[in-house]
Every structure is written in C-alpha cells, then in structure tokens.
Scaffold this motif. Structure first.
Motif, PDB file in Angstrom:
ATOM      1  N   VAL A  37       0.850  -1.186   0.000  1.00  0.00           N
ATOM      2  CA  VAL A  37       0.000   0.000   0.000  1.00  0.00           C
ATOM      3  C   VAL A  37       0.890   1.243   0.000  1.00  0.00           C
ATOM      4  O   VAL A  37       1.832   1.329   0.780  1.00  0.00           O
ATOM      5  CB  VAL A  37      -0.942   0.035   1.216  1.00  0.00           C
TER       6      VAL A  37
ATOM      7  N   THR B  74       0.456   5.544  -0.189  1.00  0.00           N
ATOM      8  CA  THR B  74      -0.512   6.631  -0.176  1.00  0.00           C
ATOM      9  C   THR B  74       0.174   7.948  -0.513  1.00  0.00           C
ATOM     10  O   THR B  74       1.377   8.106  -0.288  1.00  0.00           O
ATOM     11  CB  THR B  74      -1.151   6.791   1.218  1.00  0.00           C
TER      12      THR B  74
ATOM     13  N   GLN C  64       0.891   3.058   5.193  1.00  0.00           N
ATOM     14  CA  GLN C  64      -0.424   2.443   5.224  1.00  0.00           C
ATOM     15  C   GLN C  64      -1.279   3.058   6.336  1.00  0.00           C
ATOM     16  O   GLN C  64      -2.495   3.083   6.237  1.00  0.00           O
ATOM     17  CB  GLN C  64      -0.200   0.949   5.510  1.00  0.00           C
TER      18      GLN C  64
ATOM     19  N   ILE D 243      -4.594   6.294  -3.133  1.00  0.00           N
ATOM     20  CA  ILE D 243      -4.206   5.007  -2.549  1.00  0.00           C
ATOM     21  C   ILE D 243      -3.838   4.047  -3.670  1.00  0.00           C
ATOM     22  O   ILE D 243      -4.652   3.784  -4.548  1.00  0.00           O
ATOM     23  CB  ILE D 243      -5.346   4.392  -1.710  1.00  0.00           C
TER      24      ILE D 243
ATOM     25  N   ASN E 212      -2.768   0.240  -4.204  1.00  0.00           N
ATOM     26  CA  ASN E 212      -2.705  -1.048  -3.508  1.00  0.00           C
ATOM     27  C   ASN E 212      -2.429  -2.164  -4.509  1.00  0.00           C
ATOM     28  O   ASN E 212      -3.217  -2.388  -5.429  1.00  0.00           O
ATOM     29  CB  ASN E 212      -4.032  -1.284  -2.776  1.00  0.00           C
TER      30      ASN E 212
ATOM     31  N   ILE F 278      -9.998   2.391   6.254  1.00  0.00           N
ATOM     32  CA  ILE F 278     -10.380   2.223   4.852  1.00  0.00           C
ATOM     33  C   ILE F 278     -10.074   0.784   4.484  1.00  0.00           C
ATOM     34  O   ILE F 278      -8.917   0.381   4.460  1.00  0.00           O
ATOM     35  CB  ILE F 278      -9.592   3.188   3.934  1.00  0.00           C
TER      36      ILE F 278
ATOM     37  N   ILE G 189      -9.966  -2.229   1.875  1.00  0.00           N
ATOM     38  CA  ILE G 189      -9.976  -2.564   0.447  1.00  0.00           C
ATOM     39  C   ILE G 189     -10.141  -4.070   0.353  1.00  0.00           C
ATOM     40  O   ILE G 189      -9.245  -4.822   0.723  1.00  0.00           O
ATOM     41  CB  ILE G 189      -8.677  -2.130  -0.252  1.00  0.00           C
TER      42      ILE G 189
ATOM     43  N   TYR H  52     -14.314  -0.922  -1.759  1.00  0.00           N
ATOM     44  CA  TYR H  52     -13.883  -0.081  -0.653  1.00  0.00           C
ATOM     45  C   TYR H  52     -14.979   0.014   0.396  1.00  0.00           C
ATOM     46  O   TYR H  52     -16.157   0.070   0.062  1.00  0.00           O
ATOM     47  CB  TYR H  52     -13.564   1.336  -1.136  1.00  0.00           C
TER      48      TYR H  52
ATOM     49  N   PHE I   1      -5.722   7.616   9.559  1.00  0.00           N
ATOM     50  CA  PHE I   1      -6.270   6.814   8.476  1.00  0.00           C
ATOM     51  C   PHE I   1      -5.509   5.504   8.408  1.00  0.00           C
ATOM     52  O   PHE I   1      -4.297   5.486   8.411  1.00  0.00           O
ATOM     53  CB  PHE I   1      -6.181   7.564   7.149  1.00  0.00           C
ATOM     54  N   ASN I   2      -6.263   4.448   8.366  1.00  0.00           N
ATOM     55  CA  ASN I   2      -5.670   3.121   8.414  1.00  0.00           C
ATOM     56  C   ASN I   2      -6.180   2.354   7.209  1.00  0.00           C
ATOM     57  O   ASN I   2      -7.373   2.065   7.127  1.00  0.00           O
ATOM     58  CB  ASN I   2      -6.111   2.452   9.717  1.00  0.00           C
ATOM     59  N   ILE I   3      -5.303   2.058   6.274  1.00  0.00           N
ATOM     60  CA  ILE I   3      -5.739   1.357   5.062  1.00  0.00           C
ATOM     61  C   ILE I   3      -5.431  -0.121   5.210  1.00  0.00           C
ATOM     62  O   ILE I   3      -4.299  -0.521   5.404  1.00  0.00           O
ATOM     63  CB  ILE I   3      -5.078   1.957   3.812  1.00  0.00           C
TER      64      ILE I   3
END
Lengths: 339, 339, 339
Positions: free
Chosen positions: C68, C70, C101, C190, C192, C256, C258, C275, C314-316
């Motif tokens: 990931v 960003t 991430q 983002i 990924n 967030i 995915i 998402y 923010f945590n993807i």
C-alpha cells in the motif's frame, strides 16, 4: 438371529447387546479386486497424504509473537548541482531510521532549494491549475491536487494560474539517473525473533556462532551462507528478477519473506528460516506502473527546502508455521475403520 | 423381505421404499458393555469438548477492525558529559511520537557531537577497515559495514584506513549504565478499540467511568485495577520476568498482547480485555543475544550531531476472538446419529 | 450367503470377495416419502450451498503479499495567533510523510511557543501536581503524568507545585474550531498492489487507463467512478456516517478497507476492489470517547516550540480473498454416495 431383543429380558439388558450389520459376501473376483484396489487407494491417501505429507497427526500453531529489527550499513557520496557534495550514511538514507519492519532506502532525489512563502505560477502538470484567462483562476480557490491557493491572475507565459504557495513550486523533471547508485552495496541486517508460546519455543534467524567476525563480514547466499542474516541490497533486488540500477531511478517496493516452517518433533537446530524475495509493485504483464517517491522538508523555517526522494520500500514479512506433537489420530483411525 | 423391489410396481414406487440395513444382535454382555462405554465416550467428547469447551455451536469472527492509540507520560533529567543537563519529556524519548502501535522508549544514549564532513581513521571495530599498509586501503572503495570511503592511506597508530566520512567517527563504547534510568516511572496509556462488523459490536479497553480522575491517576494491576489502561513501564517489564534496569542499559523488545475473547451471547460488560506481557528478543536458553539501538541525527547542517539511543521497543498486539450465536449443530447431530 | 468365507478357499481368495450390507426394503410410502425428502434436502444442501454459494470445489488463498502506498495532495492557509500565517502543504500535515499504510492528517493544533528549560507552576489538570502547602511538593519527585520535577515549593496562586520543566507548561484549552478546516478538500491517492503467489496473479487498484489526466482529476464515487483511486477526505468521512467538521476539531480514527474477493476462474478484469469506510474510535452507544492528538517538537534547541496537533488517523487495510480452480470434489462425492 432375532431382529429385536426379547422384551422379557428388560430394556437394560438389551442396551448391553451388541448390534452389528449383516453382510453378504459376493464371491466375485472382478468386483473383489476392484473393491480391494479402492480400499488400497483410500489407505494410501490417508497414510501418504494426510500423515506423511500433511502431518495431520501434528498440532499446528501460528505464533503471533515475532520481532523484526533491521539495521542498514554503508555510505555513499552524492554530488547534486543544488547542494554540492554530501556523504549519505544510513542515518540519512533510511526512513524511518529506527530499525522498523517496513522501511525506505533513498536511491535518488530531487531538491527544490530555498522555498519561501510567496506568489508564483502553478506547475503546468496540474490540470486544475491551467488557464487561458483570469476568469479561469477564481481568487481564494485551492488548486485541486496542486501546490497553492489561486490569486485570480492567469500567467500567459506558463498558461497556469498565479498561486500563493511555497515558491518556487517543486521542479519535477523525470529522473534518468540515480544519484545514490552506490546504494546497491548497502547491506541490510535483519534480526527476526520468533516465539511459539504454546510450545515454549523461540528462535532467531541470527546464526548462533562464537565467531563474532562472521556476522560482521558475511553476506547471505542461498548456497554458501544460508544462515547469514546480512543481505546486500544489489543482490536482494537481483533475486527478485530485477536490476538494481533500473529500480534505483524510479523506486520500487520489495517484499522479503522469512518463512519458518518448523517441525518441533525434530531437533531445534533443524528449525531454520527460508528467505524469499519478490517485487511488490508490478502488474500482471510485468509492467511497473510507476515509481515510488514522497516529499520531505529539510528546514522548517520561513525558508524551506523540499526533497523528493525516490526510495526502495522494503517490507520484511515473517511467516511462521510450527508443527508440534499432538494427536489428531482419532479422526483418521475412525476413517480407516469405516472402509 | 425381497432384496430388490418388484419391477412390476414400477421404478417410481420403488423410490418410495425405505431401505434399511439388517442387523444382528449379539447377546454378549462383555462386548455390549464395551460397546456402550465407547458410545458414552463419543457422546461425552461431543457434548463436553465440542459444545461446552469449544462452543462449536457458535459462530466465530476474527475482527480486523481494531485501532490502537498510545500516549506516554513522564519526565526525567539526564546529565551527559557532552551536552549537559537536559529534561527528557515524552516528545523526546518516544520514537515515533505520534501514538503508534509499535514505538520505542529511549532509555540510554551515546552522543557523537559536532561531526563534520572530513578525513579521519575508521573504527577498529569494522573488520574491512583494518590495514597493515596503504595497499590494504584501495582509494575510492567503500568500507563494508563501515563509516566512509577509503582514501588510500593506512594509519599505523590505529591500524585502520583513513576514510572520508562524518568525523569523528561514532565512538561506540559498550554502555554500562542507563542515562534515563528513571524511565521505569514513565506510564503508557493504551487505548484499544475493537469492532466486530458482523455482530455490530464495538468496545474499548478504557473503563467507561464517570470519574475522570480515575483514568488520570490509576495504574494497571491484574488484581486491583484490571480495567485501568495505564501501565507503569517498570511494572510492565517486571511482568515479563525481567529487570528494567538491566534492560535499560542495552535495550530490548517487549510485546503487550491484548486478548479479547468475547462471548457475545453474554452481556457486553463481560467482554473484557486480558493483557499479557512477553519479552520478544530472547533465545531458548534465555540468553539475550544483543541490545536494541539505532542512530539519529539531531542537526542536518555541515555540522551534525549523531545520537545512538538504546531503546525499549514496545509492540502492542490486539488479538480478538469473538463468539456469537450461530448454528453448527447439524454436523454434530449427524455425528450423534451415526453412532 | 455364508457370513464368513470358507476357510478352505484360503485367506487370499477371501480378500477378493466383495462384502456388502444386507438391506431390508420396507414398502411403506409415508416413510419412503420422508426418506426421499431427506435425501433431496441433503443433495440440495451439498449442491446449492457447498458448490454454488461457497464454491467448495475451488481452492482459496489469502495472499500475504500486498503493498500500500498513499499520497496526499492539497494545501490550506492557517492563521494562528502565535505564529501567524502558514501555508500547510502535504509535507506538513501528513505524519509520517513517507506514504505509509497508516498515517495522520493534521486538522487542528495548539501551539506552545518559545519553551525554555526553567521553573514554573504545574498545570492544574494534573492531579498529582496539585498542592495546599509546600509539604505536598516533595523536592526531586516527578509529577505523575505531569510535565516536570517538583522543586519543593507550592504556588498558592495556581494551587499547584513549582516544577523544573520546559516552561511555560503546555496550555491545553479544549479546542472548539478546527484551524485546518479546509482539510476536507485534501485528496488521498491510494495505490494497492496484491499478489497471489500460488496462482501467479497480481493486480493493482489503479485503473489501467491510457488517459493520464483521468487519474489526475478523478474523485472516487461508488456509482460514477468506482475505479478511481483518489478519495476526497470530506467525502470519505461522510461515508463513515460522520461529519468532517465535527471530527476535525477533536480528531478521530478512520479505517479504509480494500476488499479483493477474486474468482480467478473468471477473467482478471472482473477482479476488482471493494472499498468500505468505518470510524474506528466509537463505543457501542455511538459516543466518541475522546479525540486524537499527540505532541511534536518543532525546534530542538534550548528554546523549543511544542505543537499538539489534532489529527485524523487513516488506516488502510487490504483484505484479500482469492478463489482459484482446484479440486475438493472428492469429499463431496463420497458424501453423496453415503446417502
């Protein structure tokens, strides 16, 4: 051969009777051979696959207790037109510098020196910043994906709006050469501890040797030094099937997998890590969609210097599969009895 | 009692026949008792293990939605010979300072003040930098795992090559005392949110209390304050079975496990976290292989100051096991019927 | 129809006999219909559930190789009483700035300018720092969860002990307005990558398009732009069911997700990310327990400036479920034969 137990003997005694199915034995050799072959296949599957290959009689534990510490070593001199000669050491090119599991090694950079808060033209690369007349530049509006706030003027010379921003706006030519091309000689030392709480077992990937100099001078090699935890960056990239010099220009993302597939029934000296290396930023057709870069500020005064380092991202992922002694035999045995 | 259905009645009607196996009842009490005991064992296993212990009738969800926020508090005065008195507050000793799940607390440090880009002797600790004559120091070559680039000279006084580097080269004596020994009084506040999207359930480890002062002055204790989310570092290390003062000198890695084993069939107030603490950098024979340190730069000018902090690494790992109501009864029941 | 094979024919031949169970056919239509209905239900379950819904004949792989990256864009002017006008660009408000991430976007901040090492009164907010007489302030003691070390004096004016600290002590009024309220117009890009090593399949969430301007100007929308990887922060927060301006004041934590649920039997163009957006710092009763903030130092001299930014975290989280072709048919078939 009565089908029901005589009622006179009482229900309790009938509970103690043993009920078995009545069989017909067909003395047909063809069917017989087929049937025995089928049984052999089932037995072979159970013994060969479930027991020997999958070790179904053993208990598995995926330990969540791992610890990864990294340390990079190596220096290189870089000569940029903006700031002159600079000696890059690990403290400079590793981001973050504190030994993390995921880190970046700067391999290239673009500097935008001496930025000041002021007014200048937006970069033509930003679609929202382009204009043909002052009407396209609404005062106070932020340039979408841009560098500043529109002042209401349109610069005919650049075809973009004037903005209030850190000026000059970042100069982003596409790089063709890596300024830190020597980074391929940098070494990564990876220390990975694993712990299986259930089996009270723990181990590290660092060879337990009394020769302290070995760990200071060795370099990992699948054949000759499989237990050396020091990796040359250039080698590491080449094992992913790519070329370091290509990757250094635009950046990239590399995963280092440390697999611990331990059979704890055997001696602990046979529980050793397996390393594998893959590039993580590639599409199916092997095309690399884009490089990897981010922006940093060097000075946080009214004059600031922006640097866009192109970096290799290294992601160390420990995966652990332990096999200990345990009993899952019951299920397999009852299957055996059924056939 | 015909084995096949009479063809005259047609295939359809034969479909409606009920086929059952023919049994033999052996009126042997010994076999009977054994057989019933076996059945009881199977029943006991199913009811006792699958239902009561493993709660096989319930659905499980391993939520991936967790959030960990940490905050450290505490100050200490450190007096180093190089830079004098300095008051370390959380902003200084926590790396990174932004409340991460994995962070480092500086407990010791070595300073190398006023480094300048220049020429000096490589450290004797680097094998590749040692020399006996100038021939061992090839000009332009980088010292492997070293601090600079060889100039071609060999210093007889140190037995190492001259290098172009940030001079003086880092002075790395083995530390014997922790400069931030008061760090054992620092407190870690851990806020952990968990969310089970399937069950629409979420909870935090912070006690829901109206007494705001409780959360400002409490300290976690398994017996007396199990729901206080504030941990004294000294206590935390002692719960791993180690001594803080020992660990502070060379550094170490500690895992804080927050286990949520929630039975959502019961009241949400009974869904509470269990903390456990382990040291993550130890070999099987309880020997600590080495300390934990990294290097930082304080000033990024031509004069720079390098600091090698020894730090404790704290890794907060939330593990969540939820049990909700669901039906896996079918499989178990069909097993029951088979025996 | 002998139950045991005649011993005279030898053990080997008896092995080739085919043993089958003896059945009773009960010509009872009610039982028959019930029995066939039961069989239909079992068949329906196997075909409908195991095959069609769960795709039990396919192999699954949870790939651990994801990457990931960003990048945030957008600028805003903030006017604080302490430091005047400042143009915040992504390099300033994203912590850490290197495309991680998990990252923080500063939406508000409190400054404590020009702190010097000295003596001043502890904040009244710290319970351990309050006093009524000098006896409550033991010299040399650290204030628990406080800012400094007690000197032994009690200030009657503030009701707190005098401390040796970075003075003035942080001024922490509860904020009511977000200084970076324009942050809702910032965009998050983002990227990924996912990789299934077993199936030799890899894909990215970035639309493979030849129109470079699309990716520079699009904005994700579930309906109109489901394959655009750029998210407006204001939209993103509103999709979690919250209001950006509320969250900007006190901070918050957003996940967030995915999700890649790929059926690799079908064309790769049908393997697309889904998402979803959730707020991660809320209790069951939808009450937000507290905001999110941390402390940073801007200058590391004897004069330092402390900033407490309130940030959105923010945590993807990429979750990947792949389905490839494989055979688990055997088990299902043998179940079919049993009934």
């Amino acid at each position: 051969m009565g089908v029901t137990a005589p009622l006179s003997r009482g229900f309790f005694f009938s509970l103690l009777n043993y009920k078995t199915e009545k069989y017909v034995i067909a003395e047909n050799r063809r069917i017989g051979i087929l049937f025995r072959l089928y049984q052999l296949a089932v037995l072979g599957y159970i013994i060969g696959w479930v027991f020997v290959v999958k070790k179904g009689y053993q208990e598995r534990e995926e330990a969540i207790q791992t610890s990864v510490i990294t340390k990079l070593k190596g220096v290189t001199l870089a000569n940029s037109s903006e700031t002159g000669l600079y000696l890059w050491s690990a403290e400079d090119y590793v981001i973050p510098p504190n030994g993390e599991q995921v880190f970046f090694v700067v391999t290239n950079y673009i500097e935008t020196p001496n930025q000041r808060l002021g007014f200048c033209a937006e970069s033509f690369k930003v679609p929202n910043g382009r204009c043909q007349s002052d009407d396209d530049c609404i005062e106070g509006e932020t340039v979408i994906s841009g560098h500043g706030i529109k002042t209401g003027l349109c610069y005919n010379s650049t075809g973009t709006c004037e903005i209030q921003a850190w000026c000059p706006v970042e100069y982003s030519k596409t790089p063709t050469e890596a300024l830190l091309s020597n980074a391929e000689n940098f070494t990564i030392y990876i220390k990975n501890f694993i712990r299986f709480p259930k089996f009270e077992f723990s181990k590290s990937n660092v060879l337990e040797t009394s020769d302290r100099n070995y760990l200071k001078s060795c370099s990992y090699d699948k054949e000759h030094h499989p237990y050396c935890p020091i990796f040359r960056i250039g080698d590491l990239i080449s094992w992913t099937g790519h070329d370091f010099q290509d990757m250094a220009v635009k950046g990239g993302s590399v995963g280092i997998l440390i697999e611990w597939n331990c059979d704890l029934d055997k001696d602990s000296s046979r529980c050793n890590p397996q390393y594998s290396f893959t590039r993580l930023d590639m599409n199916m057709n092997n095309s690399i969609t884009s490089g990897y870069n981010f922006r940093c500020i060097f000075k946080k005064n009214s004059i600031r210097q922006l640097t866009s380092p192109t970096a290799g991202k290294f992601n160390i992922i420990p995966t652990i599969i332990a096999i200990g002694s345990g009993v899952a035999l019951l299920g397999a045995v009852s299957n055996l009895l059924k056939y």
